[in-house]
Design a protein around this motif. Sequence first.
Motif, PDB file in Angstrom:
ATOM      1  N   LEU A  67       0.828  -1.210   0.000  1.00 36.69           N
ATOM      2  CA  LEU A  67       0.000   0.000   0.000  1.00 36.69           C
ATOM      3  C   LEU A  67       0.863   1.262   0.000  1.00 36.69           C
ATOM      4  N   ILE A  68       1.901   1.265   0.830  1.00 38.30           N
ATOM      5  CA  ILE A  68       2.810   2.425   0.884  1.00 38.30           C
ATOM      6  C   ILE A  68       3.516   2.600  -0.448  1.00 38.30           C
ATOM      7  N   ASN A  69       3.981   1.502  -1.045  1.00 36.81           N
ATOM      8  CA  ASN A  69       4.656   1.584  -2.339  1.00 36.81           C
ATOM      9  C   ASN A  69       3.713   2.071  -3.430  1.00 36.81           C
ATOM     10  N   ALA A  70       2.452   1.664  -3.380  1.00 39.68           N
ATOM     11  CA  ALA A  70       1.500   2.119  -4.391  1.00 39.68           C
ATOM     12  C   ALA A  70       1.330   3.630  -4.330  1.00 39.68           C
ATOM     13  N   VAL A  71       1.192   4.167  -3.124  1.00 37.57           N
ATOM     14  CA  VAL A  71       0.997   5.614  -2.975  1.00 37.57           C
ATOM     15  C   VAL A  71       2.257   6.375  -3.359  1.00 37.57           C
ATOM     16  N   PHE A  72       3.375   6.015  -2.742  1.00 37.06           N
ATOM     17  CA  PHE A  72       4.592   6.788  -2.971  1.00 37.06           C
ATOM     18  C   PHE A  72       5.236   6.482  -4.317  1.00 37.06           C
ATOM     19  N   GLY A  73       5.069   5.260  -4.842  1.00 39.69           N
ATOM     20  CA  GLY A  73       5.556   4.958  -6.189  1.00 39.69           C
ATOM     21  C   GLY A  73       4.819   5.778  -7.234  1.00 39.69           C
ATOM     22  N   LEU A  74       3.500   5.951  -7.032  1.00 43.07           N
ATOM     23  CA  LEU A  74       2.710   6.804  -7.923  1.00 43.07           C
ATOM     24  C   LEU A  74       3.186   8.252  -7.842  1.00 43.07           C
ATOM     25  N   ILE A  75       3.416   8.729  -6.634  1.00 43.23           N
ATOM     26  CA  ILE A  75       3.881  10.117  -6.470  1.00 43.23           C
ATOM     27  C   ILE A  75       5.243  10.313  -7.127  1.00 43.23           C
ATOM     28  N   ILE A  76       6.155   9.371  -6.905  1.00 40.53           N
ATOM     29  CA  ILE A  76       7.494   9.477  -7.502  1.00 40.53           C
ATOM     30  C   ILE A  76       7.400   9.481  -9.021  1.00 40.53           C
ATOM     31  N   MET A  91      17.691  11.841  -9.109  1.00 38.36           N
ATOM     32  CA  MET A  91      16.558  11.175  -8.460  1.00 38.36           C
ATOM     33  C   MET A  91      16.090   9.990  -9.297  1.00 38.36           C
ATOM     34  N   ASP A  92      16.059  10.160 -10.606  1.00 36.65           N
ATOM     35  CA  ASP A  92      15.657   9.090 -11.501  1.00 36.65           C
ATOM     36  C   ASP A  92      16.611   7.902 -11.380  1.00 36.65           C
ATOM     37  N   ALA A  93      17.889   8.172 -11.260  1.00 36.58           N
ATOM     38  CA  ALA A  93      18.874   7.096 -11.102  1.00 36.58           C
ATOM     39  C   ALA A  93      18.774   6.441  -9.728  1.00 36.58           C
ATOM     40  N   LEU A  94      18.498   7.230  -8.696  1.00 34.34           N
ATOM     41  CA  LEU A  94      18.403   6.672  -7.341  1.00 34.34           C
ATOM     42  C   LEU A  94      17.215   5.726  -7.176  1.00 34.34           C
ATOM     43  N   ILE A  95      16.177   5.909  -7.991  1.00 36.27           N
ATOM     44  CA  ILE A  95      15.030   5.004  -7.948  1.00 36.27           C
ATOM     45  C   ILE A  95      15.482   3.577  -8.259  1.00 36.27           C
ATOM     46  N   ASP A  96      16.469   3.430  -9.131  1.00 38.39           N
ATOM     47  CA  ASP A  96      16.943   2.109  -9.531  1.00 38.39           C
ATOM     48  C   ASP A  96      17.976   1.516  -8.581  1.00 38.39           C
ATOM     49  N   LEU A  97      18.345   2.225  -7.537  1.00 42.29           N
ATOM     50  CA  LEU A  97      19.362   1.739  -6.604  1.00 42.29           C
ATOM     51  C   LEU A  97      19.035   0.357  -6.039  1.00 42.29           C
ATOM     52  N   ILE A 147       9.655  -0.279  -4.103  1.00 41.94           N
ATOM     53  CA  ILE A 147       9.280   1.029  -4.660  1.00 41.94           C
ATOM     54  C   ILE A 147       9.724   1.216  -6.109  1.00 41.94           C
ATOM     55  N   PRO A 148      10.901   0.734  -6.518  1.00 43.80           N
ATOM     56  CA  PRO A 148      11.260   0.931  -7.929  1.00 43.80           C
ATOM     57  C   PRO A 148      10.344   0.176  -8.884  1.00 43.80           C
ATOM     58  N   PHE A 149       9.837  -0.984  -8.462  1.00 42.34           N
ATOM     59  CA  PHE A 149       8.936  -1.736  -9.334  1.00 42.34           C
ATOM     60  C   PHE A 149       7.666  -0.941  -9.612  1.00 42.34           C
ATOM     61  N   VAL A 150       7.133  -0.305  -8.591  1.00 41.51           N
ATOM     62  CA  VAL A 150       5.913   0.486  -8.767  1.00 41.51           C
ATOM     63  C   VAL A 150       6.201   1.722  -9.613  1.00 41.51           C
ATOM     64  N   ALA A 151       7.245   2.455  -9.248  1.00 40.42           N
ATOM     65  CA  ALA A 151       7.557   3.690  -9.977  1.00 40.42           C
ATOM     66  C   ALA A 151       7.838   3.406 -11.449  1.00 40.42           C
ATOM     67  N   ARG A 152       8.602   2.361 -11.717  1.00 38.05           N
ATOM     68  CA  ARG A 152       8.946   2.037 -13.104  1.00 38.05           C
ATOM     69  C   ARG A 152       7.780   1.424 -13.869  1.00 38.05           C
ATOM     70  N   SER A 153       6.800   0.875 -13.177  1.00 37.91           N
ATOM     71  CA  SER A 153       5.609   0.352 -13.863  1.00 37.91           C
ATOM     72  C   SER A 153       4.632   1.467 -14.204  1.00 37.91           C
ATOM     73  N   VAL A 154       4.528   2.454 -13.332  1.00 38.27           N
ATOM     74  CA  VAL A 154       3.573   3.541 -13.529  1.00 38.27           C
ATOM     75  C   VAL A 154       4.118   4.600 -14.485  1.00 38.27           C
ATOM     76  N   GLN A 155       5.420   4.803 -14.474  1.00 40.61           N
ATOM     77  CA  GLN A 155       6.037   5.873 -15.260  1.00 40.61           C
ATOM     78  C   GLN A 155       5.691   5.828 -16.747  1.00 40.61           C
ATOM     79  N   PRO A 156       5.825   4.685 -17.441  1.00 46.49           N
ATOM     80  CA  PRO A 156       5.492   4.691 -18.865  1.00 46.49           C
ATOM     81  C   PRO A 156       4.014   4.956 -19.150  1.00 46.49           C
ATOM     82  N   VAL A 157       3.143   4.511 -18.248  1.00 41.86           N
ATOM     83  CA  VAL A 157       1.714   4.756 -18.437  1.00 41.86           C
ATOM     84  C   VAL A 157       1.435   6.247 -18.340  1.00 41.86           C
ATOM     85  N   LEU A 158       2.063   6.915 -17.386  1.00 42.36           N
ATOM     86  CA  LEU A 158       1.884   8.363 -17.251  1.00 42.36           C
ATOM     87  C   LEU A 158       2.445   9.106 -18.461  1.00 42.36           C
TER      88      LEU A 158
END
Length: 192
Positions: A67-76, A91-97, A147-158
Amino acid sequence: MFDVIPGRRLTLGITLTFVSLFLFIPLAAFVLFASGMGLEKFIAAVTDWRNVHAYGVSFFCALAAGLINAVFGLIIAWVLVGYNFRGKKIMDALIDLPFALPTAVAGIALTTLYAQNGPLGQFFYSIGIESAFSPMGITIALIFVGIPFVARSVQPVLKELDPQLEEAANLFGAGNWTIFSKVIFPELIPPL
């Protein structure tokens, strides 16, 4: 299609050996061990209070982290796609850390940070919150890894979202929250 690639048999053999050593053989050993226990011992082991408690902690921590990853991954992802700012590439590179760090290294680093004498753990323990070796520590580790899985999954859709849909909703008098909840968010449900 893959027959034209030289070394097909060699690479297939290496892949099957690797998968067997690290996946099939341990699973087979587990099944053989469990089958030798008998049904009564297996049920007793599975329903032991310690194991049931471990299941509960695992499911609770995974649910909280999800749930936390869904919210903050979407925000990121929203910030990375929608805004230009100084340090965006960093910041974009740190997401993949978490992808780049081996799991053991991430675990040691998080334990060091959140242990009782760690830089962040000192603060938490001083106010009475156990942060390492606790459900909170497990949840923090799951958030870090997920968190990177969520952010990287949502990013292309956005990125692919048609801005004309937002403009049309705006022209019809929809507010920001309505545009987000009725136009944007339904597109984000599958990657979330």
